[in-house]
Design a protein around this motif. Sequence first.
Motif, PDB file in Angstrom:
ATOM      1  N   THR A 151       4.309   1.636   1.538  1.00  0.00           N
ATOM      2  CA  THR A 151       4.392   2.834   0.706  1.00  0.00           C
ATOM      3  C   THR A 151       3.362   3.834   1.219  1.00  0.00           C
ATOM      4  O   THR A 151       2.338   3.449   1.793  1.00  0.00           O
ATOM      5  N   CYS A 152       3.666   5.112   1.062  1.00  0.00           N
ATOM      6  CA  CYS A 152       2.757   6.133   1.614  1.00  0.00           C
ATOM      7  C   CYS A 152       2.879   7.439   0.828  1.00  0.00           C
ATOM      8  O   CYS A 152       3.890   7.685   0.172  1.00  0.00           O
ATOM      9  N   ARG A 206      -7.600  10.335   7.988  1.00  0.00           N
ATOM     10  CA  ARG A 206      -6.430   9.848   7.267  1.00  0.00           C
ATOM     11  C   ARG A 206      -6.090   8.430   7.727  1.00  0.00           C
ATOM     12  O   ARG A 206      -6.231   8.096   8.903  1.00  0.00           O
ATOM     13  N   GLY A 207      -5.649   7.603   6.796  1.00  0.00           N
ATOM     14  CA  GLY A 207      -5.200   6.256   7.147  1.00  0.00           C
ATOM     15  C   GLY A 207      -3.783   6.349   7.691  1.00  0.00           C
ATOM     16  O   GLY A 207      -2.870   6.738   6.964  1.00  0.00           O
ATOM     17  N   VAL A 208      -3.601   6.029   8.966  1.00  0.00           N
ATOM     18  CA  VAL A 208      -2.306   6.261   9.628  1.00  0.00           C
ATOM     19  C   VAL A 208      -1.711   4.954  10.134  1.00  0.00           C
ATOM     20  O   VAL A 208      -2.398   4.160  10.775  1.00  0.00           O
ATOM     21  N   THR A 209      -0.438   4.751   9.865  1.00  0.00           N
ATOM     22  CA  THR A 209       0.278   3.595  10.403  1.00  0.00           C
ATOM     23  C   THR A 209       1.536   4.080  11.115  1.00  0.00           C
ATOM     24  O   THR A 209       2.295   4.883  10.554  1.00  0.00           O
ATOM     25  N   LEU A 210       1.708   3.641  12.359  1.00  0.00           N
ATOM     26  CA  LEU A 210       2.909   3.998  13.119  1.00  0.00           C
ATOM     27  C   LEU A 210       3.864   2.814  13.150  1.00  0.00           C
ATOM     28  O   LEU A 210       3.435   1.676  13.328  1.00  0.00           O
ATOM     29  N   HIS A 227      -1.371   0.586   0.199  1.00  0.00           N
ATOM     30  CA  HIS A 227      -0.705   1.892   0.234  1.00  0.00           C
ATOM     31  C   HIS A 227      -1.322   2.718   1.367  1.00  0.00           C
ATOM     32  O   HIS A 227      -2.524   2.677   1.594  1.00  0.00           O
ATOM     33  N   HIS A 228      -0.483   3.453   2.091  1.00  0.00           N
ATOM     34  CA  HIS A 228      -0.966   4.203   3.264  1.00  0.00           C
ATOM     35  C   HIS A 228      -1.038   5.697   2.949  1.00  0.00           C
ATOM     36  O   HIS A 228      -0.217   6.205   2.196  1.00  0.00           O
ATOM     37  N   ASP A 229      -2.009   6.355   3.569  1.00  0.00           N
ATOM     38  CA  ASP A 229      -2.008   7.820   3.474  1.00  0.00           C
ATOM     39  C   ASP A 229      -0.779   8.365   4.189  1.00  0.00           C
ATOM     40  O   ASP A 229      -0.024   9.162   3.654  1.00  0.00           O
ATOM     41  N   ARG A 247       8.713   5.084   0.344  1.00  0.00           N
ATOM     42  CA  ARG A 247       8.684   3.644   0.600  1.00  0.00           C
ATOM     43  C   ARG A 247       9.560   3.368   1.824  1.00  0.00           C
ATOM     44  O   ARG A 247      10.681   3.868   1.913  1.00  0.00           O
ATOM     45  N   VAL A 248       9.003   2.577   2.749  1.00  0.00           N
ATOM     46  CA  VAL A 248       9.733   2.241   3.979  1.00  0.00           C
ATOM     47  C   VAL A 248       9.909   0.733   4.029  1.00  0.00           C
ATOM     48  O   VAL A 248       8.936  -0.016   3.873  1.00  0.00           O
TER      49      VAL A 248
END
Length: 424
Positions: free
Chosen positions: A185-186, A61-65, A37-39, A176-177
Amino acid sequence: MRRTFLFRYQIPSTKEIAEAPALDRPAPFGYSPGMPHHDVVILGAGASGLCCALFAARRGRGVTLVDHGPVAARKVRISGGGRCNFTHLDACAEDYSSANPAFVRSALARFGPWDAVALLAELGLGHEEKNPGQLFCSQGAPALARALEQACRNAGAEFLLRRSIEQVQRTDAGYRVHTDHDELTCDHLVLALGGPSWPDAGATDLGMRLAAGLGLSVLPPRPALVPFVLPPEQQKLCRELAGVSLRARLQAAGHVVEDDLLFTHKGLSGPAALQLSLYWQRGQAMHADLLPGLNLSAELREARQSKTRLKNHLAHHIPARVAGILLPPARAEKPLCELSNAELDRVVAQLTAFPCTPQRTEGMLKAEVAAGGVDTREISSKTMQARNCPGLFVIGELLDVTGRLGGYNLQWAWSSGHAAAQYV
Ligand SMILES: Cc1cc2nc3c(=O)[nH]c(=O)nc-3n(C[C@H](O)[C@H](O)[C@H](O)COP(=O)(O)OP(=O)(O)OC[C@H]3O[C@@H](n4cnc5c(N)ncnc54)[C@H](O)[C@@H]3O)c2cc1C
């Protein structure tokens, strides 16, 4: 009354998602199985997404692009003709067009032009001022894009590139993406997908469709900072003048812009035309003063005794080709002393109120930005969070905020990205 347009986003069914052939494909770059799970998930790794990712990751913060492009920030790479006009020192609310003009104030005040300069310096990049206040990256646009991406990675942000974003859902726990390869999920979802202008650089209208699907109002997008196409009867004139650039004052829709104007094979371009395209609506009349700052009528009347031919006299002020093409040859060749008052008035009208009402613009294909977008009245100007959709943030060009030509749009991308980064 302003029209509000809601795009309908086609949400795929659970069956379609389950049957998507994602698992049969080779694992793409950046994929790691059992993704936690992402922030924060940021959709769009362009200018605003990268800025948001950088400052949010630096906050721990845990970031995903997620982006469909093979590299991040494709528009930044081609911006400013490859030199990247990354800010304008005078940027303020008056430089932006929006249904909610005060919206930009807060974010610009917290991350302004000098903060952008400091960010570049920190990334090891310099800047050059071309026109007053207009700052370009000394090392060029691709260097800025690469440095920003690297800074994000150094801060701990993850990149999922070459992803096709298929569905976004709001859940009890956040968002959810679904992409063609992952399910993420984030807690916080940031829409940084830009507008549909300049599709060759990967632009699409997905951001607007997702925003609408999540319940936000979207003002219809229209091309801006885009060249004009003149009607067929003026096309011959355009071809003859193509390549000529001169200072001009353009007037349309109650707006006046004085800057360089470029004649193209189809119509008008250059900073003056691009600036005015921000306000022009189809069908509105447009006029050009090709001798701004000169009282041509008084000047010609003063030179009335002269035997100099009109075209030679005008050559002191405008390129001879322009006068030669815009004025009837018999009149252009006449000595000033032989011009009647009526002829003189017609010359003045032709050169200082040249009618150039466009048939259309060159459209999204050649527009630097798309005006319109997510209605900012539904977004907090402090946090960039949707008022009625907790955890959903919208930044950059996707919002109904469009800057003038000159570095204002990238400044908005940095400012809005930075603002959201403090709250995701
Ligand atoms: C030719 C050109 C020159 C420009 N020059 C300047 C300039 O010098 N100065 C200035 O201030 N502004 C300039 N601009 C405007 C500026 O580049 C944009 O306003 C700015 O990049 C907007 O930032 P953004 O993050 O909102 O969107 P973008 O930078 O466009 O980022 C959006 C991201 O979303 C991704 N994306 C889009 N659709 C999808 C999808 N369906 N699936 C997955 N990912 C998707 C894209 O790949 C992209 O990485 C220029 C624009 C163009 C086209």
